[in-house]
Design a protein around this motif. Structure first.
Motif, PDB file in Angstrom:
ATOM      1  N   SER A   1      -8.838   1.256  -5.340  1.00 28.36           N
ATOM      2  CA  SER A   1      -8.164   1.069  -4.055  1.00 28.36           C
ATOM      3  C   SER A   1      -8.136   2.366  -3.252  1.00 28.36           C
ATOM      4  O   SER A   1      -7.875   3.438  -3.789  1.00 28.36           O
TER       5      SER A   1
ATOM      6  N   GLY B   1      -5.615  -3.674  -6.234  1.00 30.76           N
ATOM      7  CA  GLY B   1      -6.819  -3.712  -5.392  1.00 30.76           C
ATOM      8  C   GLY B   1      -6.630  -4.325  -4.056  1.00 30.76           C
ATOM      9  O   GLY B   1      -5.669  -4.668  -3.524  1.00 30.76           O
TER      10      GLY B   1
ATOM     11  N   LYS C   1       0.825  -1.208   0.000  1.00 30.89           N
ATOM     12  CA  LYS C   1       0.000   0.000   0.000  1.00 30.89           C
ATOM     13  C   LYS C   1       0.863   1.264   0.000  1.00 30.89           C
ATOM     14  O   LYS C   1       0.568   2.225  -0.717  1.00 30.89           O
TER      15      LYS C   1
END
Length: 163
Positions: free
Chosen positions: A48, A163, A7
């Protein structure tokens, strides 16, 4: 790669690309008549949530370099942040045409906020500024961003990576 690292890397990549594209195309990225090509990336929150922060940071960096001062750094970047958050929620919704609505928040939000900013900073006509910025956003988000969104949405491998 663990999820948290993924992330952070993904958000940093979005920030770097946004800032680099905006600065590289500076003559068309700033001002009353602008097409900020990097705004095509504002479709990424559709897939996302962690792209939201990347867009926000990238916009801050681009606006710091852009020369319109702290007002643009704060309000211009907040416009992108608000747009990204709305796009994220559109992606999570059950709306029938959500793919075609996803590029709309930056068009409307930036048109309004940046139009007001240009009016305040440079005394440019308010409605004309809103319309010109909105038109530039429409080009970036629908002509460039929507095809990107549709491509990613069809490609399960890419969607699983982001995602």
């Amino acid at each position: 790669m663990n999820s948290k690292t993924k992330k952070i890397v993904y958000g940093a990549l979005i920030a770097a690309v946004y800032a680099a594209v905006t600065v590289a195309l500076a003559p068309i990225s700033y001002g009353q008549i602008q097409v900020r090509v990097a705004e095509a990336l504002t479709i990424m929150p559709f897939f996302s949530s962690y792209s939201i922060f990347g867009l926000f940071v990238g916009c801050i960096i681009a606006n710091m370099i852009g020369g319109n001062g702290i007002f643009d750094v704060v309000f211009g970047s907040l416009a992108t942040l608000i747009s990204a958050i709305i796009t994220y929620y559109i992606g999570k919704s059950d709306l029938r045409y959500k793919r075609y609505l996803a590029p709309l928040p930056p068009v409307v939000i930036n048109g309004i906020i940046i139009g007001i900013e240009l009016n305040f900073l440079y005394k440019l006509p308010l409605v004309a500024s809103m319309l010109w910025v909105g038109l530039g956003e429409l080009i970036a988000c629908y002509v460039l961003g929507l095809p990107l969104l549709l491509y990613i949405d069809k490609n399960e491998k890419i969607k699983s990576m982001i995602g």
